[in-house]
Design a protein around this motif. Structure first.
Motif, PDB file in Angstrom:
ATOM      1  N   LEU A  61       0.866  -1.277   0.127  1.00 44.61           N
ATOM      2  CA  LEU A  61       0.158   0.077  -0.139  1.00 44.61           C
ATOM      3  C   LEU A  61       0.958   1.194   0.228  1.00 44.61           C
ATOM      4  N   SER A  62       0.449   2.426  -0.735  1.00 47.23           N
ATOM      5  CA  SER A  62       0.957   3.802  -0.766  1.00 47.23           C
ATOM      6  C   SER A  62      -0.062   4.630  -0.404  1.00 47.23           C
ATOM      7  N   ILE A  63       0.277   5.675   0.198  1.00 54.61           N
ATOM      8  CA  ILE A  63      -0.552   6.827   0.750  1.00 54.61           C
ATOM      9  C   ILE A  63       0.280   8.032   0.362  1.00 54.61           C
ATOM     10  N   GLU A  64      -0.412   9.014  -0.648  1.00 56.99           N
ATOM     11  CA  GLU A  64       0.246  10.303  -0.866  1.00 56.99           C
ATOM     12  C   GLU A  64      -0.651  11.368  -0.974  1.00 56.99           C
ATOM     13  N   SER A  65      -0.289  12.500  -0.367  1.00 64.58           N
ATOM     14  CA  SER A  65      -1.149  13.638  -0.206  1.00 64.58           C
ATOM     15  C   SER A  65      -0.512  14.489  -0.978  1.00 64.58           C
ATOM     16  N   LYS A  66      -1.146  15.336  -2.091  1.00 64.12           N
ATOM     17  CA  LYS A  66      -0.517  16.371  -2.632  1.00 64.12           C
ATOM     18  C   LYS A  66      -1.663  17.263  -3.402  1.00 64.12           C
ATOM     19  N   HIS A  88     -10.800 -21.764  -5.551  1.00 64.75           N
ATOM     20  CA  HIS A  88     -11.661 -20.599  -5.594  1.00 64.75           C
ATOM     21  C   HIS A  88     -10.954 -19.271  -5.019  1.00 64.75           C
ATOM     22  N   ARG A  89     -10.899 -18.163  -5.879  1.00 61.58           N
ATOM     23  CA  ARG A  89     -10.287 -16.924  -5.240  1.00 61.58           C
ATOM     24  C   ARG A  89     -11.191 -16.002  -5.196  1.00 61.58           C
ATOM     25  N   GLY A  90     -11.730 -15.869  -3.911  1.00 55.59           N
ATOM     26  CA  GLY A  90     -12.733 -14.915  -3.581  1.00 55.59           C
ATOM     27  C   GLY A  90     -12.413 -13.640  -2.915  1.00 55.59           C
ATOM     28  N   ILE A  91     -11.048 -13.672  -2.357  1.00 52.75           N
ATOM     29  CA  ILE A  91     -10.357 -12.618  -1.722  1.00 52.75           C
ATOM     30  C   ILE A  91      -9.628 -11.606  -2.789  1.00 52.75           C
ATOM     31  N   ALA A  92     -10.107 -10.450  -3.194  1.00 56.02           N
ATOM     32  CA  ALA A  92      -9.640  -9.993  -4.256  1.00 56.02           C
ATOM     33  C   ALA A  92      -8.272  -9.370  -4.077  1.00 56.02           C
ATOM     34  N   ALA A  93      -7.374  -9.355  -5.044  1.00 56.14           N
ATOM     35  CA  ALA A  93      -5.776  -9.073  -4.839  1.00 56.14           C
ATOM     36  C   ALA A  93      -5.722  -8.309  -5.913  1.00 56.14           C
ATOM     37  N   ARG A  94      -6.759  -7.599  -6.525  1.00 60.06           N
ATOM     38  CA  ARG A  94      -6.247  -6.662  -7.694  1.00 60.06           C
ATOM     39  C   ARG A  94      -5.928  -5.268  -7.188  1.00 60.06           C
ATOM     40  N   ALA A  95      -5.114  -4.757  -8.232  1.00 63.84           N
ATOM     41  CA  ALA A  95      -4.442  -3.278  -7.750  1.00 63.84           C
ATOM     42  C   ALA A  95      -5.607  -2.453  -7.887  1.00 63.84           C
ATOM     43  N   PHE A  96      -5.416  -1.403  -7.024  1.00 62.22           N
ATOM     44  CA  PHE A  96      -6.391  -0.392  -6.965  1.00 62.22           C
ATOM     45  C   PHE A  96      -5.779   1.276  -6.686  1.00 62.22           C
ATOM     46  N   GLU A  97      -6.510   2.009  -7.197  1.00 61.75           N
ATOM     47  CA  GLU A  97      -6.152   3.435  -6.779  1.00 61.75           C
ATOM     48  C   GLU A  97      -7.282   4.194  -6.474  1.00 61.75           C
ATOM     49  N   ARG A  98      -7.336   4.727  -5.417  1.00 63.45           N
ATOM     50  CA  ARG A  98      -8.540   5.539  -4.669  1.00 63.45           C
ATOM     51  C   ARG A  98      -8.230   6.966  -4.523  1.00 63.45           C
ATOM     52  N   ARG A  99      -8.892   8.162  -4.871  1.00 64.26           N
ATOM     53  CA  ARG A  99      -8.392   9.425  -4.704  1.00 64.26           C
ATOM     54  C   ARG A  99      -9.842   9.944  -3.876  1.00 64.26           C
ATOM     55  N   PHE A 100      -9.232  10.945  -3.010  1.00 63.93           N
ATOM     56  CA  PHE A 100     -10.149  11.429  -2.081  1.00 63.93           C
ATOM     57  C   PHE A 100      -9.887  13.207  -2.349  1.00 63.93           C
ATOM     58  N   GLN A 101     -10.769  13.961  -2.516  1.00 65.76           N
ATOM     59  CA  GLN A 101     -10.692  15.338  -2.728  1.00 65.76           C
ATOM     60  C   GLN A 101     -10.593  15.997  -1.358  1.00 65.76           C
ATOM     61  N   LEU A 102      -9.641  16.407  -0.635  1.00 63.58           N
ATOM     62  CA  LEU A 102      -9.674  17.014   0.734  1.00 63.58           C
ATOM     63  C   LEU A 102     -10.166  18.587   0.588  1.00 63.58           C
ATOM     64  N   ALA A 103     -10.912  18.924   1.573  1.00 63.64           N
ATOM     65  CA  ALA A 103     -11.234  20.753   2.008  1.00 63.64           C
ATOM     66  C   ALA A 103      -9.941  21.171   2.325  1.00 63.64           C
ATOM     67  N   ASP A 104     -10.113  22.506   2.032  1.00 61.39           N
ATOM     68  CA  ASP A 104      -9.046  23.268   2.491  1.00 61.39           C
ATOM     69  C   ASP A 104      -8.837  23.249   3.915  1.00 61.39           C
ATOM     70  N   HIS A 105      -7.306  23.018   4.377  1.00 63.30           N
ATOM     71  CA  HIS A 105      -6.525  22.882   5.766  1.00 63.30           C
ATOM     72  C   HIS A 105      -6.894  21.782   6.101  1.00 63.30           C
ATOM     73  N   VAL A 106      -7.034  20.604   5.342  1.00 68.84           N
ATOM     74  CA  VAL A 106      -7.244  19.260   6.049  1.00 68.84           C
ATOM     75  C   VAL A 106      -5.893  18.720   5.746  1.00 68.84           C
TER      76      VAL A 106
END
Length: 152
Positions: A61-66, A88-106
């Motif tokens: 995992l990697s977390i970046e705030s910019k 059977h592979r039921g646990i997902a192991a695929r790559a992902f990228e999730r983006r969150f827009q942060l409010a000012d001063h967060v």
């Protein structure tokens, strides 16, 4: 979803570039729903994003705030099972990228991974100059007396 052309507004406004780019990007996001997440209010100005990342280790995992965008990426290296075959592979192991827009001063204060849940703690800190302040109202007669006393 319909696409709106905002280019005429760019010519007649100043300082709204970020708002228009957010509107442009709102329709372009591919929202797959993976991994699922919660956003919690944990205090007056404190928030927590909790993401279900079962099967991912800290190194995956990697977390970046910019520039007020928080990006969480996961890229699991699939290892070959030596002991047996997976039927059977039921646990997902695929790559992902999730983006969150942060409010000012967060700001991001920290992250932890526990029991397959990634917790990201956020705090909104408003600078003193931007906080509301109380203005004292003086009696007009007192103000005139102070002006006369300094003039004499």
């Amino acid at each position: 979803m319909r696409h709106f052309d905002l280019s005429p507004l760019y010519r007649s406004t100043v300082g709204f570039d970020r708002l228009f780019s957010m509107l442009d990007n709102a329709g372009n996001e591919s929202n797959t729903g993976y991994p699922p997440y919660n956003i919690e209010l944990t205090g007056d100005n404190a928030y927590r994003i909790t993401m279900a990342v079962a099967g991912f280790a800290e190194d995956d995992l990697s977390i970046e705030s910019k520039e007020q965008i928080l990006v969480v990426k996961g890229d699991k290296q699939v290892e070959e099972e030596e002991e047996g075959r997976i039927l059977h592979r039921g646990i997902a192991a695929r790559a992902f990228e999730r983006r969150f827009q942060l409010a000012d001063h967060v700001e991001v204060r920290g992250a932890s991974l526990k029991n397959g849940l990634l917790h990201i703690d956020l705090v909104r800190e408003i600078p003193e100059a931007m906080k509301p302040r109380k203005i004292e109202i003086r009696n007009a007669n007192e103000a005139d007396k102070q002006i006369e006393a300094t003039a004499a």
